[in-house]
Design a protein around this motif. Structure first.
Motif, PDB file in Angstrom:
ATOM      1  N   LEU A 138     126.634 133.770  20.671  1.00  0.00           N
ATOM      2  CA  LEU A 138     127.410 133.763  21.909  1.00  0.00           C
ATOM      3  C   LEU A 138     128.496 132.706  21.788  1.00  0.00           C
ATOM      4  O   LEU A 138     128.209 131.541  21.491  1.00  0.00           O
ATOM      5  CB  LEU A 138     126.495 133.446  23.088  1.00  0.00           C
ATOM      6  N   ILE A 139     129.744 133.089  21.969  1.00  0.00           N
ATOM      7  CA  ILE A 139     130.846 132.128  21.947  1.00  0.00           C
ATOM      8  C   ILE A 139     130.874 131.460  23.319  1.00  0.00           C
ATOM      9  O   ILE A 139     130.989 132.136  24.343  1.00  0.00           O
ATOM     10  CB  ILE A 139     132.193 132.824  21.656  1.00  0.00           C
ATOM     11  N   PRO A 140     130.767 130.138  23.366  1.00  0.00           N
ATOM     12  CA  PRO A 140     130.682 129.457  24.670  1.00  0.00           C
ATOM     13  C   PRO A 140     132.017 129.418  25.403  1.00  0.00           C
ATOM     14  O   PRO A 140     133.084 129.437  24.791  1.00  0.00           O
ATOM     15  CB  PRO A 140     130.231 128.036  24.287  1.00  0.00           C
ATOM     16  N   GLY A 141     131.923 129.393  26.718  1.00  0.00           N
ATOM     17  CA  GLY A 141     133.101 129.205  27.548  1.00  0.00           C
ATOM     18  C   GLY A 141     133.999 130.409  27.705  1.00  0.00           C
ATOM     19  O   GLY A 141     135.175 130.260  28.014  1.00  0.00           O
ATOM     20  N   CYS A 142     133.464 131.615  27.533  1.00  0.00           N
ATOM     21  CA  CYS A 142     134.294 132.819  27.659  1.00  0.00           C
ATOM     22  C   CYS A 142     134.390 133.268  29.116  1.00  0.00           C
ATOM     23  O   CYS A 142     133.447 133.088  29.898  1.00  0.00           O
ATOM     24  CB  CYS A 142     133.718 133.959  26.821  1.00  0.00           C
ATOM     25  N   GLN A 143     135.521 133.871  29.444  1.00  0.00           N
ATOM     26  CA  GLN A 143     135.681 134.436  30.778  1.00  0.00           C
ATOM     27  C   GLN A 143     134.750 135.642  30.913  1.00  0.00           C
ATOM     28  O   GLN A 143     134.339 136.249  29.924  1.00  0.00           O
ATOM     29  CB  GLN A 143     137.140 134.845  30.980  1.00  0.00           C
ATOM     30  N   HIS A 144     134.423 136.007  32.134  1.00  0.00           N
ATOM     31  CA  HIS A 144     133.430 137.063  32.383  1.00  0.00           C
ATOM     32  C   HIS A 144     133.818 138.413  31.802  1.00  0.00           C
ATOM     33  O   HIS A 144     132.965 139.167  31.372  1.00  0.00           O
ATOM     34  CB  HIS A 144     133.155 137.193  33.890  1.00  0.00           C
ATOM     35  N   HIS A 145     135.089 138.738  31.762  1.00  0.00           N
ATOM     36  CA  HIS A 145     135.514 140.044  31.263  1.00  0.00           C
ATOM     37  C   HIS A 145     135.603 140.091  29.733  1.00  0.00           C
ATOM     38  O   HIS A 145     135.763 141.159  29.150  1.00  0.00           O
ATOM     39  CB  HIS A 145     136.884 140.416  31.871  1.00  0.00           C
ATOM     40  N   ALA A 146     135.478 138.937  29.070  1.00  0.00           N
ATOM     41  CA  ALA A 146     135.646 138.882  27.609  1.00  0.00           C
ATOM     42  C   ALA A 146     134.355 139.238  26.881  1.00  0.00           C
ATOM     43  O   ALA A 146     133.255 138.957  27.364  1.00  0.00           O
ATOM     44  CB  ALA A 146     136.089 137.484  27.201  1.00  0.00           C
ATOM     45  N   ALA A 147     134.502 139.848  25.719  1.00  0.00           N
ATOM     46  CA  ALA A 147     133.351 140.112  24.841  1.00  0.00           C
ATOM     47  C   ALA A 147     133.008 138.778  24.174  1.00  0.00           C
ATOM     48  O   ALA A 147     133.746 138.297  23.315  1.00  0.00           O
ATOM     49  CB  ALA A 147     133.700 141.163  23.810  1.00  0.00           C
ATOM     50  N   SER A 148     131.913 138.164  24.613  1.00  0.00           N
ATOM     51  CA  SER A 148     131.619 136.809  24.162  1.00  0.00           C
ATOM     52  C   SER A 148     130.631 136.745  22.998  1.00  0.00           C
ATOM     53  O   SER A 148     130.271 135.666  22.555  1.00  0.00           O
ATOM     54  CB  SER A 148     131.086 135.988  25.331  1.00  0.00           C
ATOM     55  N   TYR A 149     130.201 137.893  22.493  1.00  0.00           N
ATOM     56  CA  TYR A 149     129.276 137.906  21.358  1.00  0.00           C
ATOM     57  C   TYR A 149     130.032 138.186  20.062  1.00  0.00           C
ATOM     58  O   TYR A 149     130.993 138.948  20.035  1.00  0.00           O
ATOM     59  CB  TYR A 149     128.193 138.962  21.555  1.00  0.00           C
ATOM     60  N   TYR A 150     129.584 137.531  18.967  1.00  0.00           N
ATOM     61  CA  TYR A 150     130.204 137.725  17.660  1.00  0.00           C
ATOM     62  C   TYR A 150     129.099 137.907  16.623  1.00  0.00           C
ATOM     63  O   TYR A 150     128.170 137.098  16.545  1.00  0.00           O
ATOM     64  CB  TYR A 150     131.069 136.505  17.305  1.00  0.00           C
TER      65      TYR A 150
END
Length: 136
Positions: free
Chosen positions: A85-97
């Motif tokens: 999980l990439i920390p600090g992502c906005q809610h609409h962003a795909a935060s997993y890598y």
């Protein structure tokens, strides 16, 4: 010993020793992942395949089919994938890598389905925004 037999034995020895001298192993590597929608860049410690593979270049290139001309490279034998999980992502962003981890390597043809077969390294070896480190 006849010269032809000597040359044949020397060729077999060279090919056998050459294959055993290939050094293609997993090595540590840092991937930097950042997205505009996220507050942090993630530095991920992983492993990639790197090393030397014995190869040869035929003098009869025009006589051989193109498939016979490909040279062996150090590539993945076994891979596992991890997702972070990439920390600090906005809610609409795909935060997993998801990223690969080389478990074992081999000398073989480069498979573009799961390998980057370019000869030049990318220049994205840094973070432009604040960094968070993550180990596998």
């Amino acid at each position: 010993m006849k010269p032809a037999l000597f040359i044949a034995l020397l060729l077999v020895f060279t090919l056998t020793v050459g294959k055993s001298m290939s050094l293609c192993i997993p090595v540590e590597y840092v991937i930097h992942v950042e997205k505009r929608e996220c507050a942090y860049c993630l530095a991920i410690n992983t492993t990639i395949c790197e090393g030397f593979c014995m190869t040869w270049d035929s003098n009869g290139k025009k006589l051989l089919p193109r498939s016979a001309l490909s040279q062996e490279v150090c590539t993945y034998k076994d891979i596992v994938y991890r997702t972070v999980l990439i920390p600090g992502c906005q809610h609409h962003a795909a935060s997993y890598y998801s990223y690969p981890i080389a478990v074992s390597c081999k000398c073989g043809k480069c498979n573009t389905d799961y390998s980057d077969c370019v000869q030049e390294a990318s220049s994205a070896g840094y973070c432009a925004i604040p960094q968070k480190r993550r180990s596998p």
